[in-house]
Design an enzyme around this catalytic site. Structure first.
Site, PDB file in Angstrom:
ATOM      1  N   ALA A  12       0.806  -1.227   0.000  1.00 10.50           N
ATOM      2  CA  ALA A  12       0.000   0.000   0.000  1.00 10.50           C
ATOM      3  C   ALA A  12       0.837   1.273   0.000  1.00 10.50           C
ATOM      4  O   ALA A  12       0.348   2.327  -0.405  1.00 10.50           O
ATOM      5  CB  ALA A  12      -0.944  -0.017   1.199  1.00 10.50           C
TER       6      ALA A  12
ATOM      7  N   GLN B 179       4.435   2.707  -5.106  1.00 12.73           N
ATOM      8  CA  GLN B 179       3.968   3.738  -6.057  1.00 12.73           C
ATOM      9  C   GLN B 179       2.602   3.421  -6.662  1.00 12.73           C
ATOM     10  O   GLN B 179       1.795   4.327  -6.849  1.00 12.73           O
ATOM     11  CB  GLN B 179       5.016   4.085  -7.108  1.00 12.73           C
ATOM     12  CG  GLN B 179       5.598   2.953  -7.909  1.00 12.73           C
ATOM     13  CD  GLN B 179       6.066   3.428  -9.282  1.00 12.73           C
ATOM     14  OE1 GLN B 179       5.983   4.605  -9.606  1.00 12.73           O
ATOM     15  NE2 GLN B 179       6.534   2.499 -10.098  1.00 12.73           N
ATOM     16  N   ILE B 180       2.303   2.172  -6.920  1.00 12.87           N
ATOM     17  CA  ILE B 180       0.941   1.865  -7.394  1.00 12.87           C
ATOM     18  C   ILE B 180      -0.061   2.110  -6.265  1.00 12.87           C
ATOM     19  O   ILE B 180      -1.127   2.704  -6.480  1.00 12.87           O
ATOM     20  CB  ILE B 180       0.830   0.413  -7.920  1.00 12.87           C
ATOM     21  CG1 ILE B 180       1.698   0.246  -9.176  1.00 12.87           C
ATOM     22  CG2 ILE B 180      -0.615   0.050  -8.231  1.00 12.87           C
ATOM     23  CD1 ILE B 180       1.734  -1.169  -9.742  1.00 12.87           C
TER      24      ILE B 180
ATOM     25  N   ARG C 132      12.593  -7.409  -8.794  1.00 12.03           N
ATOM     26  CA  ARG C 132      13.818  -8.088  -9.216  1.00 12.03           C
ATOM     27  C   ARG C 132      15.011  -7.232  -8.851  1.00 12.03           C
ATOM     28  O   ARG C 132      15.132  -6.105  -9.320  1.00 12.03           O
ATOM     29  CB  ARG C 132      13.758  -8.286 -10.723  1.00 12.03           C
ATOM     30  CG  ARG C 132      14.858  -9.144 -11.254  1.00 12.03           C
ATOM     31  CD  ARG C 132      14.460  -9.599 -12.632  1.00 12.03           C
ATOM     32  NE  ARG C 132      15.434 -10.472 -13.224  1.00 12.03           N
ATOM     33  CZ  ARG C 132      15.182 -11.168 -14.321  1.00 12.03           C
ATOM     34  NH1 ARG C 132      14.015 -11.081 -14.903  1.00 12.03           N
ATOM     35  NH2 ARG C 132      16.103 -11.944 -14.836  1.00 12.03           N
TER      36      ARG C 132
ATOM     37  N   VAL D 284      -1.730  -8.034  -8.785  1.00 13.28           N
ATOM     38  CA  VAL D 284      -1.044  -7.056  -9.637  1.00 13.28           C
ATOM     39  C   VAL D 284       0.462  -7.311  -9.610  1.00 13.28           C
ATOM     40  O   VAL D 284       1.156  -7.179 -10.608  1.00 13.28           O
ATOM     41  CB  VAL D 284      -1.359  -5.619  -9.158  1.00 13.28           C
ATOM     42  CG1 VAL D 284      -0.578  -4.586  -9.960  1.00 13.28           C
ATOM     43  CG2 VAL D 284      -2.861  -5.339  -9.243  1.00 13.28           C
ATOM     44  N   GLY D 285       0.971  -7.681  -8.441  1.00 12.24           N
ATOM     45  CA  GLY D 285       2.414  -7.874  -8.255  1.00 12.24           C
ATOM     46  C   GLY D 285       2.944  -8.957  -9.178  1.00 12.24           C
ATOM     47  O   GLY D 285       2.340 -10.022  -9.313  1.00 12.24           O
ATOM     48  N   ASN D 286       4.053  -8.684  -9.807  1.00 11.49           N
ATOM     49  CA  ASN D 286       4.611  -9.617 -10.803  1.00 11.49           C
ATOM     50  C   ASN D 286       5.474 -10.714 -10.208  1.00 11.49           C
ATOM     51  O   ASN D 286       6.095 -10.488  -9.169  1.00 11.49           O
ATOM     52  CB  ASN D 286       5.440  -8.813 -11.819  1.00 11.49           C
ATOM     53  CG  ASN D 286       4.537  -8.189 -12.856  1.00 11.49           C
ATOM     54  OD1 ASN D 286       3.606  -8.826 -13.331  1.00 11.49           O
ATOM     55  ND2 ASN D 286       4.793  -6.930 -13.181  1.00 11.49           N
TER      56      ASN D 286
ATOM     57  N   ASP E 234      -2.578  -4.204 -20.011  1.00 12.42           N
ATOM     58  CA  ASP E 234      -2.235  -4.645 -21.369  1.00 12.42           C
ATOM     59  C   ASP E 234      -3.422  -4.422 -22.305  1.00 12.42           C
ATOM     60  O   ASP E 234      -3.275  -3.957 -23.431  1.00 12.42           O
ATOM     61  CB  ASP E 234      -1.837  -6.124 -21.337  1.00 12.42           C
ATOM     62  CG  ASP E 234      -0.803  -6.385 -20.255  1.00 12.42           C
ATOM     63  OD1 ASP E 234       0.235  -5.710 -20.278  1.00 12.42           O
ATOM     64  OD2 ASP E 234      -1.046  -7.217 -19.362  1.00 12.42           O
TER      65      ASP E 234
ATOM     66  N   ARG F 244      -3.781  -0.695 -22.976  1.00 13.45           N
ATOM     67  CA  ARG F 244      -2.729  -0.261 -23.907  1.00 13.45           C
ATOM     68  C   ARG F 244      -3.091  -0.689 -25.324  1.00 13.45           C
ATOM     69  O   ARG F 244      -2.926   0.085 -26.277  1.00 13.45           O
ATOM     70  CB  ARG F 244      -1.397  -0.901 -23.502  1.00 13.45           C
ATOM     71  CG  ARG F 244      -0.800  -0.292 -22.239  1.00 13.45           C
ATOM     72  CD  ARG F 244       0.353  -1.152 -21.722  1.00 13.45           C
ATOM     73  NE  ARG F 244       1.056  -0.481 -20.638  1.00 13.45           N
ATOM     74  CZ  ARG F 244       1.902  -1.092 -19.815  1.00 13.45           C
ATOM     75  NH1 ARG F 244       2.154  -2.395 -19.957  1.00 13.45           N
ATOM     76  NH2 ARG F 244       2.513  -0.410 -18.861  1.00 13.45           N
TER      77      ARG F 244
ATOM     78  N   HIS G  23       0.951 -11.817 -18.456  1.00 15.20           N
ATOM     79  CA  HIS G  23       1.327 -10.411 -18.379  1.00 15.20           C
ATOM     80  C   HIS G  23       2.848 -10.333 -18.463  1.00 15.20           C
ATOM     81  O   HIS G  23       3.542 -10.333 -17.459  1.00 15.20           O
ATOM     82  CB  HIS G  23       0.823  -9.767 -17.082  1.00 15.20           C
ATOM     83  CG  HIS G  23       1.449  -8.423 -16.856  1.00 15.20           C
ATOM     84  ND1 HIS G  23       1.144  -7.343 -17.639  1.00 15.20           N
ATOM     85  CD2 HIS G  23       2.388  -7.995 -15.991  1.00 15.20           C
ATOM     86  CE1 HIS G  23       1.864  -6.307 -17.258  1.00 15.20           C
ATOM     87  NE2 HIS G  23       2.636  -6.681 -16.258  1.00 15.20           N
TER      88      HIS G  23
HETATM   89  P1  NAI Z   1       6.826  -0.459  -5.421  1.00 17.19           P
HETATM   90  O1  NAI Z   1       8.123  -1.102  -5.191  1.00 17.19           O
HETATM   91  O2  NAI Z   1       6.730   1.018  -5.551  1.00 17.19           O
HETATM   92  O3  NAI Z   1       5.803  -0.878  -4.267  1.00 17.19           O
HETATM   93  C1  NAI Z   1       5.666  -2.178  -3.823  1.00 17.19           C
HETATM   94  C2  NAI Z   1       5.369  -2.107  -2.346  1.00 17.19           C
HETATM   95  O4  NAI Z   1       5.049  -3.424  -1.904  1.00 17.19           O
HETATM   96  C3  NAI Z   1       6.538  -1.616  -1.503  1.00 17.19           C
HETATM   97  O5  NAI Z   1       6.098  -0.546  -0.695  1.00 17.19           O
HETATM   98  C4  NAI Z   1       6.931  -2.844  -0.679  1.00 17.19           C
HETATM   99  O6  NAI Z   1       7.359  -2.493   0.621  1.00 17.19           O
HETATM  100  C5  NAI Z   1       5.625  -3.616  -0.644  1.00 17.19           C
HETATM  101  N1  NAI Z   1       5.759  -5.067  -0.452  1.00 17.19           N
HETATM  102  C6  NAI Z   1       6.691  -5.895  -0.969  1.00 17.19           C
HETATM  103  N2  NAI Z   1       6.492  -7.136  -0.554  1.00 17.19           N
HETATM  104  C7  NAI Z   1       5.404  -7.117   0.227  1.00 17.19           C
HETATM  105  C8  NAI Z   1       4.696  -8.091   0.956  1.00 17.19           C
HETATM  106  N3  NAI Z   1       5.108  -9.371   0.984  1.00 17.19           N
HETATM  107  N4  NAI Z   1       3.607  -7.720   1.639  1.00 17.19           N
HETATM  108  C9  NAI Z   1       3.203  -6.449   1.639  1.00 17.19           C
HETATM  109  N5  NAI Z   1       3.835  -5.462   0.994  1.00 17.19           N
HETATM  110  C10 NAI Z   1       4.919  -5.798   0.286  1.00 17.19           C
HETATM  111  O7  NAI Z   1       6.218  -1.189  -6.702  1.00 17.19           O
HETATM  112  P2  NAI Z   1       4.978  -0.748  -7.602  1.00 17.19           P
HETATM  113  O8  NAI Z   1       5.452   0.104  -8.704  1.00 17.19           O
HETATM  114  O9  NAI Z   1       3.898  -0.252  -6.725  1.00 17.19           O
HETATM  115  O10 NAI Z   1       4.586  -2.148  -8.259  1.00 17.19           O
HETATM  116  C11 NAI Z   1       4.074  -3.205  -7.484  1.00 17.19           C
HETATM  117  C12 NAI Z   1       4.024  -4.482  -8.296  1.00 17.19           C
HETATM  118  O11 NAI Z   1       3.128  -4.358  -9.392  1.00 17.19           O
HETATM  119  C13 NAI Z   1       5.358  -4.908  -8.903  1.00 17.19           C
HETATM  120  O12 NAI Z   1       5.501  -6.301  -8.730  1.00 17.19           O
HETATM  121  C14 NAI Z   1       5.193  -4.596 -10.371  1.00 17.19           C
HETATM  122  O13 NAI Z   1       6.010  -5.400 -11.170  1.00 17.19           O
HETATM  123  C15 NAI Z   1       3.730  -4.916 -10.556  1.00 17.19           C
HETATM  124  N6  NAI Z   1       3.082  -4.337 -11.740  1.00 17.19           N
HETATM  125  C16 NAI Z   1       2.165  -5.120 -12.402  1.00 17.19           C
HETATM  126  C17 NAI Z   1       1.494  -4.648 -13.510  1.00 17.19           C
HETATM  127  C18 NAI Z   1       0.492  -5.515 -14.234  1.00 17.19           C
HETATM  128  O14 NAI Z   1       0.039  -5.074 -15.298  1.00 17.19           O
HETATM  129  N7  NAI Z   1       0.114  -6.687 -13.759  1.00 17.19           N
HETATM  130  C19 NAI Z   1       1.743  -3.291 -14.017  1.00 17.19           C
HETATM  131  C20 NAI Z   1       2.675  -2.531 -13.233  1.00 17.19           C
HETATM  132  C21 NAI Z   1       3.315  -3.056 -12.137  1.00 17.19           C
END
Ligand code: NAI
Length: 327
Positions: A12, A15-16, A94, A131-133, A161, A164, A189
């Protein structure tokens, strides 16, 4: 007034998350008459918890009429307790020098734990978007780790996707994006995804008659697939607002329905379209009364079969990479 629903968001303070939470509580996800209680999960790290506090302070400062409560925690069982919706955004990024297989393993651990916690404490009707990859495989892992919940309740985000693909097609055809219907993005994805415009129409005309075939195959398909990398190149960080927007649209459509419109969702396969049963794969869906239905009976030509199998192979490899952890 409606009773509040509980929305869990992981990652939470990322950035997303920052682009997502304010829109959820402004009513864009579940409707402007639906109060929500946010249940926010972040890593137990001091830095992450402090950042989460800051986001919670800002939520408070918005004085959103629909915000019926917020909790912040590092415990999945607290975050998911009685949750009606879960947006699993947090994942292990990664790191430098990290192998793809390590990334899979690290994320598998996270999504096994979160799947189990959902199974134990969430509402039996919970709707989950990962959402997380790697999103599709993470969704598969969470689904398999929550045997007490219906498999249909676990989905992965293919909507970015899909969106886009809509915009790039509309741009090329010189038509408004809202006029494009029946877009499909098959598969994972990842850059192997297959945006398929064979069924798409724009203002009633076949999209494939409005754009040329060479552009479609040589420019469009790779551009949709590599858009994430292009955003990183331009912005210096990965897509956040557009990813949050896609997550909101996915959940809104799932909860409130699409009125027959096709949307792409990563959902558990029933074996149709040559996708092995049980895999989480992007397919066209419509949603009604809180559930999704796969669009059935589409013809798959030789080119599509090849493209769909390529992205399938990648998903099978991902699954094989984590299957020892699941048994
Ligand atoms: P970010 O790094 O800004 O934020 C991720 C947050 O998750 C961090 O604050 C981190 O502390 C937290 N986190 C990590 N592991 C955790 C866990 N086990 N439990 C709770 N919180 C945890 O990354 P962002 O930009 O917000 O992206 C998040 C994910 O979304 C990434 O895996 C990214 O690859 C993925 N993503 C997926 C897309 C899709 O189309 N499916 C599109 C864009 C991003």
């Amino acid at each position: 007034a409606k009773a509040p629903v509980r929305v869990a968001v992981t990652g939470a303070a990322g950035q997303i998350g920052y682009a997502l939470l304010f829109r959820i509580v402004s009513g864009e996800m579940l409707g402007r008459d639906q109060p929500v209680i946010l249940q926010l999960l972040e890593l137990p790290l001091e830095r992450a918890q402090r950042a989460l506090k800051g986001v919670m302070m800002e939520l408070e400062d918005c004085a959103f009429p629909l915000l019926a409560g917020v909790i912040g925690t590092s415990d999945p069982k607290v975050a998911f307790r009685d949750a009606d919706y879960a947006l699993l955004v947090g994942a292990r990024p990664r790191g430098r020098g990290m192998e793809r297989s390590d990334l899979l393993q690290e994320n598998a651990k996270i999504f096994i734990e979160q799947g189990r916690a959902l199974d134990e404490v969430a509402s039996r009707d919970i709707r989950v978007i990962v959402v997380g990859n790697p999103a599709n495989t993470n969704a598969l892992i969470a689904m398999k780790s929550a045997s007490g919940l219906p498999r249909e309740n676990f989905t992965s985000m293919m909507r970015l996707d899909h969106n886009r693909a809509l915009s790039m097609l509309a741009g090329r055809a010189g038509k408004p994006v809202a006029a494009v219907e029946r877009m499909v993005v098959w598969g994972n994805h990842s850059p192997t995804m297959y945006p398929d415009i064979r069924y798409a129409t724009i203002e009633g005309e076949r999209a494939s008659d409005l754009v040329d075939a060479a552009w479609y195959k040589e420019t469009y398909i790779p551009s949709v697939a590599k858009r994430g990398a292009a955003i990183i190149e331009a912005r210096g960080t990965s897509s956040a607002a557009s990813a949050a927007n896609a997550a909101i649209a996915h959940m809104r459509d799932w909860a409130l329905g699409t009125s027959g419109r096709w949307v792409t969702m990563g959902v558990v396969s029933d074996g149709s379209y040559g996708i092995p049963e049980g895999l989480v794969y992007g397919v066209p869906c419509t949603c009604e009364a809180g559930s999704w239905q796969r669009v059935e009976g589409l013809e798959i030509d030789a080119f599509s079969r090849q493209m769909m199998d390529r992205t399938l192979e990648e998903l099978l490899e991902e699954r094989d990479g984590i299957s020892p952890l699941l048994s």
